[in-house]
Design a protein around this motif. Structure first.
Motif, PDB file in Angstrom:
ATOM      1  N   ARG A   1       8.377  29.877   0.425  1.00 18.15           N
ATOM      2  CA  ARG A   1       7.811  30.190   1.738  1.00 18.15           C
ATOM      3  C   ARG A   1       6.545  31.038   1.588  1.00 18.15           C
ATOM      4  NH1 ARG A   1      10.946  28.777   5.939  1.00 18.15           N
ATOM      5  NH2 ARG A   1      13.112  28.272   5.508  1.00 18.15           N
ATOM      6  N   HIS A   2       6.564  31.958   0.643  1.00 17.56           N
ATOM      7  CA  HIS A   2       5.428  32.852   0.418  1.00 17.56           C
ATOM      8  C   HIS A   2       4.190  32.078  -0.044  1.00 17.56           C
ATOM      9  CE1 HIS A   2       3.463  36.653  -0.589  1.00 17.56           C
ATOM     10  NE2 HIS A   2       3.152  36.129  -1.767  1.00 17.56           N
ATOM     11  N   PHE A   3       4.363  31.186  -1.004  1.00 17.65           N
ATOM     12  CA  PHE A   3       3.233  30.458  -1.579  1.00 17.65           C
ATOM     13  C   PHE A   3       2.951  29.127  -0.897  1.00 17.65           C
ATOM     14  CE2 PHE A   3       4.529  33.001  -5.379  1.00 17.65           C
ATOM     15  CZ  PHE A   3       3.391  33.789  -5.412  1.00 17.65           C
ATOM     16  N   GLY A   4       3.913  28.599  -0.149  1.00 19.57           N
ATOM     17  CA  GLY A   4       3.748  27.285   0.455  1.00 19.57           C
ATOM     18  C   GLY A   4       2.979  27.281   1.764  1.00 19.57           C
ATOM     19  N   ASP A   5       2.813  28.445   2.367  1.00 13.43           N
ATOM     20  CA  ASP A   5       2.103  28.555   3.640  1.00 13.43           C
ATOM     21  C   ASP A   5       2.672  27.544   4.644  1.00 13.43           C
ATOM     22  OD1 ASP A   5       0.351  30.559   2.605  1.00 13.43           O
ATOM     23  OD2 ASP A   5      -0.782  28.963   1.610  1.00 13.43           O
ATOM     24  N   ASP A   6       1.808  27.018   5.504  1.00 13.66           N
ATOM     25  CA  ASP A   6       2.239  26.016   6.483  1.00 13.66           C
ATOM     26  C   ASP A   6       2.346  24.628   5.866  1.00 13.66           C
ATOM     27  OD1 ASP A   6       2.371  27.908   8.472  1.00 13.66           O
ATOM     28  OD2 ASP A   6       0.341  27.532   9.178  1.00 13.66           O
ATOM     29  N   TRP A   7       1.840  24.475   4.652  1.00 11.41           N
ATOM     30  CA  TRP A   7       1.833  23.182   3.964  1.00 11.41           C
ATOM     31  C   TRP A   7       3.237  22.733   3.579  1.00 11.41           C
ATOM     32  CZ3 TRP A   7       3.283  22.187  -1.141  1.00 11.41           C
ATOM     33  CH2 TRP A   7       2.943  20.924  -1.620  1.00 11.41           C
ATOM     34  N   LEU A   8       4.134  23.688   3.411  1.00 12.11           N
ATOM     35  CA  LEU A   8       5.445  23.399   2.842  1.00 12.11           C
ATOM     36  C   LEU A   8       6.552  23.855   3.782  1.00 12.11           C
ATOM     37  CD1 LEU A   8       6.696  22.473   0.089  1.00 12.11           C
ATOM     38  CD2 LEU A   8       6.704  24.877  -0.544  1.00 12.11           C
ATOM     39  N   GLN A   9       7.506  22.987   4.020  1.00 13.43           N
ATOM     40  CA  GLN A   9       8.697  23.363   4.771  1.00 13.43           C
ATOM     41  C   GLN A   9       9.851  23.481   3.784  1.00 13.43           C
ATOM     42  OE1 GLN A   9       9.422  20.760   8.077  1.00 13.43           O
ATOM     43  NE2 GLN A   9       7.321  20.891   8.795  1.00 13.43           N
ATOM     44  N   VAL A  10      10.575  24.574   3.857  1.00 16.85           N
ATOM     45  CA  VAL A  10      11.579  24.899   2.843  1.00 16.85           C
ATOM     46  C   VAL A  10      12.933  25.131   3.482  1.00 16.85           C
ATOM     47  CG1 VAL A  10      12.196  26.535   1.029  1.00 16.85           C
ATOM     48  CG2 VAL A  10       9.787  26.032   1.472  1.00 16.85           C
ATOM     49  N   GLN A  11      13.966  24.584   2.861  1.00 19.28           N
ATOM     50  CA  GLN A  11      15.341  24.915   3.184  1.00 19.28           C
ATOM     51  C   GLN A  11      16.048  25.217   1.874  1.00 19.28           C
ATOM     52  OE1 GLN A  11      17.470  21.955   5.392  1.00 19.28           O
ATOM     53  NE2 GLN A  11      16.199  22.176   7.199  1.00 19.28           N
ATOM     54  N   SER A  12      16.898  26.197   1.913  1.00 20.28           N
ATOM     55  CA  SER A  12      17.666  26.560   0.736  1.00 20.28           C
ATOM     56  C   SER A  12      19.143  26.462   1.068  1.00 20.28           C
ATOM     57  CB  SER A  12      17.309  27.992   0.321  1.00 20.28           C
ATOM     58  OG  SER A  12      18.083  28.399  -0.784  1.00 20.28           O
ATOM     59  N   ALA A  13      19.897  25.873   0.162  1.00 17.88           N
ATOM     60  CA  ALA A  13      21.336  25.743   0.367  1.00 17.88           C
ATOM     61  C   ALA A  13      22.005  25.561  -0.981  1.00 17.88           C
ATOM     62  CB  ALA A  13      21.648  24.552   1.271  1.00 17.88           C
ATOM     63  N   GLY A  14      23.274  25.784  -1.011  1.00 20.52           N
ATOM     64  CA  GLY A  14      24.027  25.614  -2.245  1.00 20.52           C
ATOM     65  C   GLY A  14      25.237  24.738  -2.031  1.00 20.52           C
ATOM     66  N   ILE A  15      25.893  24.418  -3.132  1.00 25.26           N
ATOM     67  CA  ILE A  15      27.130  23.648  -3.006  1.00 25.26           C
ATOM     68  C   ILE A  15      28.273  24.580  -2.624  1.00 25.26           C
ATOM     69  CG2 ILE A  15      26.408  21.756  -4.494  1.00 25.26           C
ATOM     70  CD1 ILE A  15      28.012  23.047  -6.751  1.00 25.26           C
ATOM     71  N   GLU A  16      28.038  25.893  -2.742  1.00 25.50           N
ATOM     72  CA  GLU A  16      28.968  26.928  -2.291  1.00 25.50           C
ATOM     73  C   GLU A  16      28.160  28.016  -1.603  1.00 25.50           C
ATOM     74  OE1 GLU A  16      30.753  28.311  -5.869  1.00 25.50           O
ATOM     75  OE2 GLU A  16      31.802  26.445  -6.267  1.00 25.50           O
ATOM     76  N   MET A  17      28.791  28.750  -0.706  1.00 30.74           N
ATOM     77  CA  MET A  17      28.124  29.878  -0.048  1.00 30.74           C
ATOM     78  C   MET A  17      28.655  31.175  -0.657  1.00 30.74           C
ATOM     79  SD  MET A  17      27.903  28.622   3.956  1.00 30.74           S
ATOM     80  CE  MET A  17      29.032  29.862   4.404  1.00 30.74           C
ATOM     81  N   HIS A  18      27.716  32.043  -1.052  1.00 32.07           N
ATOM     82  CA  HIS A  18      28.116  33.313  -1.664  1.00 32.07           C
ATOM     83  C   HIS A  18      27.572  34.522  -0.923  1.00 32.07           C
ATOM     84  CE1 HIS A  18      29.882  31.417  -5.185  1.00 32.07           C
ATOM     85  NE2 HIS A  18      28.834  30.624  -5.235  1.00 32.07           N
ATOM     86  N   GLY A  19      26.752  34.326   0.075  1.00 35.12           N
ATOM     87  CA  GLY A  19      26.137  35.450   0.771  1.00 35.12           C
ATOM     88  C   GLY A  19      24.881  35.905   0.045  1.00 35.12           C
ATOM     89  N   MET A  20      24.096  36.682   0.733  1.00 32.53           N
ATOM     90  CA  MET A  20      22.852  37.191   0.151  1.00 32.53           C
ATOM     91  C   MET A  20      23.165  38.388  -0.745  1.00 32.53           C
ATOM     92  SD  MET A  20      20.369  35.284   1.061  1.00 32.53           S
ATOM     93  CE  MET A  20      19.004  36.330   0.604  1.00 32.53           C
ATOM     94  N   ASN A  21      22.624  38.386  -1.936  1.00 37.68           N
ATOM     95  CA  ASN A  21      22.849  39.475  -2.873  1.00 37.68           C
ATOM     96  C   ASN A  21      21.867  40.604  -2.577  1.00 37.68           C
ATOM     97  OD1 ASN A  21      22.543  41.074  -5.379  1.00 37.68           O
ATOM     98  ND2 ASN A  21      24.062  39.628  -6.138  1.00 37.68           N
ATOM     99  N   PRO A  22      22.351  41.809  -2.336  1.00 34.04           N
ATOM    100  CA  PRO A  22      21.456  42.921  -2.015  1.00 34.04           C
ATOM    101  C   PRO A  22      20.443  43.222  -3.122  1.00 34.04           C
ATOM    102  CG  PRO A  22      23.766  43.593  -1.813  1.00 34.04           C
ATOM    103  CD  PRO A  22      23.752  42.177  -2.280  1.00 34.04           C
ATOM    104  N   ARG A  23      20.815  42.961  -4.360  1.00 32.98           N
ATOM    105  CA  ARG A  23      19.869  43.190  -5.463  1.00 32.98           C
ATOM    106  C   ARG A  23      18.722  42.175  -5.419  1.00 32.98           C
ATOM    107  NH1 ARG A  23      24.841  44.674  -8.745  1.00 32.98           N
ATOM    108  NH2 ARG A  23      24.532  46.886  -9.213  1.00 32.98           N
ATOM    109  N   ALA A  24      19.026  40.944  -5.064  1.00 28.36           N
ATOM    110  CA  ALA A  24      17.963  39.941  -4.920  1.00 28.36           C
ATOM    111  C   ALA A  24      17.014  40.341  -3.794  1.00 28.36           C
ATOM    112  CB  ALA A  24      18.562  38.563  -4.650  1.00 28.36           C
ATOM    113  N   ILE A  25      17.576  40.807  -2.695  1.00 24.58           N
ATOM    114  CA  ILE A  25      16.749  41.257  -1.568  1.00 24.58           C
ATOM    115  C   ILE A  25      15.836  42.398  -2.022  1.00 24.58           C
ATOM    116  CG2 ILE A  25      16.826  42.384   0.695  1.00 24.58           C
ATOM    117  CD1 ILE A  25      19.466  40.772   1.176  1.00 24.58           C
ATOM    118  N   GLU A  26      16.389  43.341  -2.777  1.00 23.82           N
ATOM    119  CA  GLU A  26      15.618  44.504  -3.226  1.00 23.82           C
ATOM    120  C   GLU A  26      14.484  44.114  -4.181  1.00 23.82           C
ATOM    121  OE1 GLU A  26      14.030  48.152  -3.804  1.00 23.82           O
ATOM    122  OE2 GLU A  26      15.417  47.539  -2.240  1.00 23.82           O
TER     123      GLU A  26
END
Length: 130
Positions: free
Chosen positions: A7-32
């Protein structure tokens, strides 16, 4: 983290969706560590991959061996790429050591996303359904 960089580098040129085969929640360390790099992923959600998402996408990137091995049947027109990344959430040791693993992963993912976007632009792809 990959969605954040795309999303940061794709600007309006790129539409992004992120998903997994399992849901684990957002990791606070990744956010940090992404916040440290100037990218806010705190509002991103952990979602499960659906057939609708696969029908929408032009390109799929799997980021761990488990996802690559268990990915559902893909539409024939969908391009797929695998990035064999270690899961930083599995890091052990001191908090400092674990954060170092997250930063290393963040930087590796950043390089891979920048490279992928560069290749897609070079190939003349529309990038609308990434």
């Amino acid at each position: 983290m990959a969605e954040g960089w795309a999303r940061h580098f794709g600007d309006d040129w790129l539409q992004v969706q992120s998903a997994g085969i399992e849901m684990h929640g957002m990791n606070p360390r990744a956010i940090e560590v992404m916040r440290e790099a100037g990218v806010d992923i705190s509002l991103h959600e952990s979602t499960r991959l659906t057939d609708q998402m696969l029908g929408w996408a032009d390109y799929l990137v799997t980021v761990c061996g488990h996802a690559d091995e268990h990915c559902p049947m893909l539409p024939a027109v969908l391009r797929k790429e695998h990035w064999p990344l270690d899961d930083p959430a599995r890091a052990t040791g001191s908090d400092e050591n674990i954060m170092a693993v997250f930063r290393q992963s963040r930087d590796d993912i950043r390089r891979r996303v920048e490279d992928l976007i560069g290749r897609l632009k070079k190939d003349g792809g529309e990038g609308n359904n990434e």
